[in-house]
Design a protein around this motif. Structure first.
Motif, short mmCIF file in Angstrom:
data_model
loop_
_atom_site.label_atom_id
_atom_site.label_comp_id
_atom_site.label_asym_id
_atom_site.label_seq_id
_atom_site.Cartn_x
_atom_site.Cartn_y
_atom_site.Cartn_z
N THR A 1 0.85 -1.21 0.00
CA THR A 1 0.00 0.00 0.00
C THR A 1 0.88 1.25 0.00
N LYS B 1 -4.40 11.20 -0.10
CA LYS B 1 -5.17 10.19 -0.84
C LYS B 1 -5.14 8.86 -0.09
N LEU B 2 -3.96 8.48 0.43
CA LEU B 2 -3.82 7.21 1.16
C LEU B 2 -4.73 7.20 2.39
N SER C 1 1.07 3.82 -3.13
CA SER C 1 0.67 5.22 -2.86
C SER C 1 1.81 6.18 -3.16
N SER C 2 3.02 5.75 -2.93
CA SER C 2 4.18 6.64 -3.18
C SER C 2 4.70 6.47 -4.60
N LYS D 1 -8.43 7.07 1.39
CA LYS D 1 -8.82 5.81 0.76
C LYS D 1 -8.74 4.64 1.75
N GLN D 2 -7.72 4.62 2.60
CA GLN D 2 -7.45 3.43 3.42
C GLN D 2 -8.01 3.53 4.84
N LEU E 1 6.09 9.70 0.75
CA LEU E 1 4.77 10.15 0.29
C LEU E 1 4.77 11.68 0.36
N SER F 1 -0.21 12.58 -2.02
CA SER F 1 -0.37 11.11 -1.98
C SER F 1 -0.66 10.62 -0.57
#
Lengths: 94, 94
Positions: free
Chosen positions: B11, B29-30, B15-16, B33-34, B22, B26
């Motif tokens: 992950t 977003k991570l 993501s990176s 999303k997670q 990161l 990003s």
């Protein structure tokens, strides 16, 4: 990801049978059961005892949840390094 | 467990986009999303920026793999505490 984090937690809780710490026996069982595919020498109780001593920051002879997370971090770094190296090798070869 | 640890690593790498760190975009977003199911305020970019600043031990404006693992440890502790509290409440009620 949520599932992965919950797996880390439930594995500790079930291995420690709900206690705050893993004793030597339950730590050895956890390592042999969960990490034999990621670590070498998991069949050597001497090596596992050395690993436990390395994790045991407060020297109480047990492995706390924080000390367990240190092991998880170490393993995650090993996986990350191996993935970085393999993608490096792939781009060298192309 | 191996799968859970590999999920944490893959992950971060996806993501990176294979970089070592990161960036803010990003990382946001991570998190959205997670972790939207595990954290509050993930819809607030201000809160995510505050979280990133709290993780950014070397103040380089990015999140390294080590700093990311700190977040994972924090989340694992939250999950562990909530499981311990709920089993405590269950035994109190019985």
């Amino acid at each position: 990801m949520e599932g992965a984090i919950k797996t880390l937690v439930t594995t500790f809780i079930s291995s420690s049978r709900g206690k705050d710490n893993l004793d030597s026996k339950s730590f050895q069982k956890l390592v042999q059961k969960q990490f034999s595919g990621m670590m070498e020498d998991t069949n050597s109780s001497k090596k596992i005892k050395e690993m436990q001593a390395g994790l045991d920051a407060n020297n109480d002879g047990k492995v706390s949840f924080q000390e367990y997370l240190t092991l998880i971090g170490y393993l995650a770094n090993c996986v990350s390094d191996s993935k970085t190296n393999s993608s490096q090798a792939a781009s060298d070869a192309s």
